[in-house]
Scaffold this motif. Structure first.
Motif, PDB file in Angstrom:
ATOM      1  N   HIS A 121     -17.048  18.894  19.016  1.00 30.04           N
ATOM      2  CA  HIS A 121     -16.276  18.788  17.643  1.00 30.04           C
ATOM      3  C   HIS A 121     -17.128  19.052  16.505  1.00 30.04           C
ATOM      4  O   HIS A 121     -18.415  18.858  16.662  1.00 30.04           O
ATOM      5  CB  HIS A 121     -15.997  17.309  17.620  1.00 30.04           C
TER       6      HIS A 121
ATOM      7  N   ASP B  12     -16.654  17.729  13.792  1.00 31.24           N
ATOM      8  CA  ASP B  12     -15.855  16.831  12.523  1.00 31.24           C
ATOM      9  C   ASP B  12     -16.960  16.010  11.840  1.00 31.24           C
ATOM     10  O   ASP B  12     -18.021  15.959  12.374  1.00 31.24           O
ATOM     11  CB  ASP B  12     -15.289  15.597  13.489  1.00 31.24           C
TER      12      ASP B  12
ATOM     13  N   VAL C 298     -13.011  18.555   9.338  1.00 27.41           N
ATOM     14  CA  VAL C 298     -13.221  19.125  10.444  1.00 27.41           C
ATOM     15  C   VAL C 298     -13.799  20.654   9.910  1.00 27.41           C
ATOM     16  O   VAL C 298     -13.126  21.409   9.577  1.00 27.41           O
ATOM     17  CB  VAL C 298     -12.257  19.418  11.286  1.00 27.41           C
TER      18      VAL C 298
ATOM     19  N   GLY D 102     -11.699  23.592  11.324  1.00 27.59           N
ATOM     20  CA  GLY D 102     -10.608  22.984  11.919  1.00 27.59           C
ATOM     21  C   GLY D 102      -9.369  23.403  11.456  1.00 27.59           C
ATOM     22  O   GLY D 102      -9.270  23.648  10.090  1.00 27.59           O
TER      23      GLY D 102
ATOM     24  N   ARG E 206      -6.553  16.635  10.355  1.00 24.95           N
ATOM     25  CA  ARG E 206      -8.044  15.883  10.091  1.00 24.95           C
ATOM     26  C   ARG E 206      -8.731  15.706  11.365  1.00 24.95           C
ATOM     27  O   ARG E 206      -8.025  15.617  12.405  1.00 24.95           O
ATOM     28  CB  ARG E 206      -7.681  14.463   9.251  1.00 24.95           C
ATOM     29  N   SER E 207      -9.794  14.918  11.115  1.00 25.34           N
ATOM     30  CA  SER E 207     -10.546  14.591  12.352  1.00 25.34           C
ATOM     31  C   SER E 207      -9.883  13.645  13.348  1.00 25.34           C
ATOM     32  O   SER E 207      -9.282  12.613  12.626  1.00 25.34           O
ATOM     33  CB  SER E 207     -12.049  14.032  11.834  1.00 25.34           C
TER      34      SER E 207
ATOM     35  N   THR F 180     -11.718  26.962  18.870  1.00 23.20           N
ATOM     36  CA  THR F 180     -11.068  26.834  17.595  1.00 23.20           C
ATOM     37  C   THR F 180     -11.149  28.262  16.945  1.00 23.20           C
ATOM     38  O   THR F 180     -12.108  29.147  17.119  1.00 23.20           O
ATOM     39  CB  THR F 180     -11.734  25.985  16.604  1.00 23.20           C
TER      40      THR F 180
ATOM     41  N   THR G  64      -8.990  21.034  18.317  1.00 23.82           N
ATOM     42  CA  THR G  64      -7.969  20.034  18.273  1.00 23.82           C
ATOM     43  C   THR G  64      -8.119  19.149  16.999  1.00 23.82           C
ATOM     44  O   THR G  64      -9.312  19.307  16.458  1.00 23.82           O
ATOM     45  CB  THR G  64      -8.112  19.140  19.322  1.00 23.82           C
ATOM     46  N   GLY G  65      -7.224  18.515  16.350  1.00 23.03           N
ATOM     47  CA  GLY G  65      -7.239  17.523  15.151  1.00 23.03           C
ATOM     48  C   GLY G  65      -6.127  16.771  15.255  1.00 23.03           C
ATOM     49  O   GLY G  65      -5.332  16.560  16.083  1.00 23.03           O
ATOM     50  N   ARG G  66      -5.797  16.003  14.305  1.00 15.77           N
ATOM     51  CA  ARG G  66      -4.735  14.922  14.169  1.00 15.77           C
ATOM     52  C   ARG G  66      -3.550  15.393  14.074  1.00 15.77           C
ATOM     53  O   ARG G  66      -2.553  14.483  14.158  1.00 15.77           O
ATOM     54  CB  ARG G  66      -5.178  13.996  13.061  1.00 15.77           C
TER      55      ARG G  66
END
Lengths: 671, 671
Positions: free
Chosen positions: B141, B143, B149, B152, B156-157, B382, B438-440
């Motif tokens: 990550h 992050d 990120v 990203g 968000r992280s 990513t 990946t993220g939120r």
């Protein structure tokens, strides 16, 4: 002397002198208007430092050697008609008289006196009869309430920090002195891009702070204006429209203006950037700029307020593929047809060129095209595209060229200066405004030399005909009185050629741009070439330039004749604007006798050599310079040299790769 | 179904099924290791949804139809040697057995079972015998603790917000399931660029939070690592040096590691980006990377910890004028000479290509060059340079090409896959890692289709030989079980050609870059051409490309033979990498029979048409798609099309202006 460059005194209002005086100053300030308190303060803080002793009285005791007062307060018969801001200085009966019609004239007269004192003129030899050419001599701050300054290169905002006012009275007074000392008489304190926080400056939350500032500046003859958000009725007023023809909107603005003048009787009015670069405006409602401006002007009218409405309106979402749209046409196309449609307290604010403060542009054809609409010219003192107060770029020569430009709007000899002053158009010209270059840096402007741009702007706004060389020398003599004359001479000579040097190593022959997007410092030939901003050079393997002739965008036809034809014709178009008006092959021969490509190479090599020469000259004075000033300027010069080298190499390499044509002199062009 | 795309369930762990089952699940979980609690939870939350009834017992009652346990707990004699992570699934006496050597094998076995259940396989037909090819199947990550990120594109992280941990247990468990379900077994939670806040993650201020996360991930077979700041002894340790040969520095790290393992017995170790892009490292002290890495590795060694040391080391302050430096050479030049000098718990982390995750690069010659140093390959899930989860770009085909690449390092058939798995080099290959996407965002990856990149990464890390088409189909079948088969087929076919489509409308023939600086989305042919990043295309009016042959930077010699010669030779260099290795004229004829310039035009026109075809295919299924999914993907496609058009036009115009050569097919190229 060591801290000279990081000291607020390190400007033309320094209290150092190259020639110590042996006289006493016995000053009579005859009268009791508020401005007399200002003059008294200026006298104590500045003029007094030059005399062995100073005494100030509030009437003429007969013993005083300098008397200041209005014709009325002195009981003298007014002779010259110098208006509310003009003044006369003369000696009579062995004493010096500074006399004016109104108190603002006295303030400017006192600054004139102060200047002469600084420069060592014997008291009784001081003599002047002055009135400003321009009604408005304004500056625009692009300051945000968070303390940042858009296109600011001199530190944080003087007015704001962290979402609030700094309210630093000492600093504000020093700044007001700085501005009024060069005759500036109006200012906006906030960015023309009015964001959410700044939209609230006209609300009761912030009006007391604005009023405090307005009152302080008023003591120095400076009228405070605010930049406003055109969509305020929605964003702060709770209305669902900002349509200028909606009664509710007009009523809302009337109530706001009434409230503002209730707090600030001296309030100047508003500056508006509407329908420009994503700012809201009347176009959203299918209304004209006249509709939008007149509605606001009507609200300001009862209080004598003015509405400055910017003409920087263009399509900033242009498609680079679209060759039929020419951003240069935009201001004229938008506003010329509206000539005569604006209320008499609307003042259109016209950028000096048709693009955006490039190092070289043609003069805006809108100046001269407006016959029945009040207007000012807008210049940029802050060096957004001209070196950002890292590179030396003394701009008064650029401004002078613009002001002296003959538009032929009312026949030959209709200069921009005469238009903007109103002399050539029955008073529709209202003067000058400029985006200022000051901030919280101790020396006000980031680069010590950049102060000269503010100084020169004030001088030219007061008198566009003033000799440039005199301005530069005067600034240097006042700012660096402690330096030997030959050092000041070096500084002046660097300043005087710096604009042309900057031009020589940046974008060639009037084409502009070629800067890094966003921050606008440093070279990037294609930085804006495929952008939506309408800023292209159209370089290909054969040539470059923008065709703005009648066969191209026909921008040339926005000029009065014979100006348009002069630009239209390849033979008469000035070299320095060639690529602004024409797309030509690299092998096109300039009036200078050089090909375009060789000119590109030569000017870029020369520009770097010139910067090296600046540094060599500075080094030659190292022993004569205070260490702090030496270092301050040297550090800037080193950065400027690096910038010039990068410009030279990127531009030369770009055009070598494109054209395949070798430099005639075989200098290093990277492949 | 309406909210499918904004639902955490909208991934391959969906509990929807295309084929409802009529059986009961009677599961015996035989054993009591901590992992059994995880499997029980997974069974309840996922597997149970597919059965009409579910019962779980902790011993074999004889009535259960699925039994899970280690060979030991089941009292069976272990037959296949599948290591600690492998598993066997077989049916015996009418019941299904999931058996492994160790509990992590059971977890993966259970996921396999779950997948087959989702896909509708009859219970007793499920059969498998699996072990992972790679020791490490890691993700990184990028992050930051402020919640951002780096690179990203999925919100968000997951771990951090506002300078602290999010500590959202449900979310963390869902995420751990997502990762472990595809066999990922290690992760870092913070950016390799370790800024001030994140440097403190190893201090007592944050260790309890890290420990909480580590314990949670451990329950899913995931080992937690931290990215550390090489200069920590200075920035948080109060020392005045980070010199790896200073005893005080080594001692300081030993104390930190001891403290960390005191809190987190399962801690994996550190990942370090040193002496890279302004990050500190041993070069500051005149030490080698081996000195730096070994010192840290020694501290980790007593606890079984590993040190991942990135080989992404190059001069990011290169001068574009300097044609003697070639960034592509950097990783090999820095690390190949150090082969054998690293401690046995140091793992070098080698980017798949010599530059930086471009859409097309040669394979890093460092892979294969390291004979006595542990290493992993680093991929980028990513989509930094490959569409940023706006444009569809399914990357497993790119990774597969890399993994199948024959380095000839130990003679013919020494593939990258065999090197990184250790099969071809006596275990020095330690597996794979990748920057995760990946993220939120509710769908984890921004674009629903981009989930397939994470899925495919996990699949290839487990088994680099797995059929790409099977992976794509399996992902689609699991993720969109509710869609008709023909719609899933369309999705798979879009995914499978998307990388080549993305390549076709972006930078041509392996040259890379040509993106907007900073954010790296969208075209900017000269965006990095005059930058300090070592990323140039050297286009001029005659041709383009980087000469990396023996006469050029000699980068080709970093490859084993005959690979180097194949790239050296214009006739054998693959078209898709031509401009990565050669500077050629626009008229050079590719092996495809087209000239370079015509290839540029054709591929850019074609790329746009392909994106239009994606959209047409999607539209053809509009009635079969849930509205939310339809819209979600359509909005992304529209943005992708705009991007592709912009790439096409800018690249074509740029090269038309440069070359002056017309498109053979007379299509629109803007002048």
């Amino acid at each position: 002397m060591e801290t000279v460059t990081t000291d607020r005194e390190a400007c033309w209002l320094t209290t150092e002198s190259s020639k110590p005086r042996t006289e006493k100053l016995l000053l009579s300030l005859v009268g009791d208007a508020p401005m007399f308190a200002t003059i008294r303060r200026l006298c104590q803080n500045h003029a007094a430092k030059f005399f062995v002793e100073t005494a100030i009285t509030d009437r003429d005791t007969g013993k005083s050697n300098v008397i200041i007062g209005t014709w009325t307060s002195l009981g003298k018969e007014s002779t010259p008609n110098l208006g509310s801001e003009g003044y006369t200085i003369f000696s009579e009966e062995g004493r010096l008289w500074i006399v004016a019609e109104e108190e603002r004239g006295l303030l400017y007269g006192f600054y004139h006196f102060l200047k002469e004192i600084q420069l060592g003129t014997p008291l009784l030899e001081i003599s002047a009869q002055e009135k400003p050419a321009n009604v408005f001599r304004m500056i625009n701050h692009w300051d945000n309430m968070d303390g940042s300054v858009e296109r600011g290169y001199a530190g944080r905002s003087l007015f704001f920090e962290g979402g609030s006012f700094t309210k630093d009275e000492d600093c504000m007074r020093s700044y007001a002195e700085l501005l009024s000392s060069v005759g500036i008489n109006a200012l906006t304190i906030n960015n023309v891009n009015v964001h959410e926080q700044e939209s609230a400056l006209i609300t009761n939350r912030w009006l007391p702070e604005v009023a405090w500032l307005a009152k302080l500046f008023q003591e120095y003859g400076l009228t405070l204006f605010l930049s406003i958000n055109y969509a305020s009725p929605i964003t702060i007023g709770g209305l669902d429209t900002a349509d200028p023809l909606e009664t509710s909107v007009a009523d809302w603005w009337e109530r706001q203006v009434e409230r503002i003048y209730g707090s600030i009787p001296s309030f100047g009015g508003f500056v508006v950037k509407a329908d420009s670069e994503h700012r809201p405006g009347p176009f959203s409602y299918g209304r004209t700029h006249a509709d939008g401006a007149n509605m606001l002007a009507k609200a300001l009218k009862p209080y004598g307020g003015h509405l400055f409405w910017r003409c920087f309106v263009y399509d900033c979402l242009q498609d680079w593929r679209d060759r039929s749209t020419d951003r240069a046409r935009a201001a004229y196309d938008h506003f010329a047809p509206l000539d005569g449609a604006f209320a008499d307290n609307v003042i259109l604010q016209i950028k000096s060129g048709p693009m955006d403060f490039q190092v070289r542009e043609a003069v805006s054809p809108l100046i001269g095209a407006l016959k029945q609409t009040k207007h000012v010219i807008e210049l940029q003192i802050t060096q957004e595209y001209t070196g950002q107060q890292i590179d030396v770029c003394y701009l008064p020569p650029q401004w002078k060229e613009i002001l002296d430009f003959d538009t032929h709007a009312n026949g030959k000899d209709t200069t921009v200066a005469d238009l903007v002053s109103g002399r050539a158009n029955g008073g529709f010209g209202q003067g000058m405004t400029a985006v200022v270059n000051t901030g919280r840096d101790e020396n006000w402007t980031g680069h010590s030399f950049a102060q000269a741009n503010l100084y020169g702007y004030g001088q030219l706004a007061w008198n566009p005909k003033r000799c440039l060389h005199a301005i530069a020398e005067e600034w240097a003599d006042r700012t660096y009185p402690y330096l030997p004359k030959n050092v000041r001479k070096t500084i002046v000579s660097i300043q005087e050629c710096s604009w042309i040097v900057y031009e020589s190593y940046t974008s060639p022959l009037g084409i502009g741009w070629m800067v890094n997007p966003g921050h606008h410092y440093g070279p990037n030939v294609n930085g804006y070439e495929f952008s939506p901003w309408g800023t292209y050079h159209f370089s290909d393997r054969n040539g470059l330039g923008v065709d703005r002739t009648r066969k191209g965008s026909n921008y040339v036809s926005q000029y009065a004749e014979p100006v348009g034809s002069r630009y239209e014709n390849l033979q008469t178009c000035p070299d320095e604007l060639l690529l602004f008006f024409h797309h030509v092959p690299y092998t096109h021969v300039l009036t200078s006798g050089k090909t375009v490509i060789q000119h590109i190479y030569d000017s870029h090599f020369d520009g770097v050599e010139q910067v090296k020469a600046f540094i060599a000259a500075w080094e030659s004075h190292k022993q004569e310079l205070p260490e702090a000033l030496y270092q301050h300027v040297r550090v800037k010069f080193d950065a400027q040299l690096a910038n010039a080298v990068e410009w030279r190499d990127q531009v030369n390499t770009y055009y070598y790769r494109m054209s395949g044509i070798e430099d005639k002199h075989g200098r290093t062009i990277y492949r």
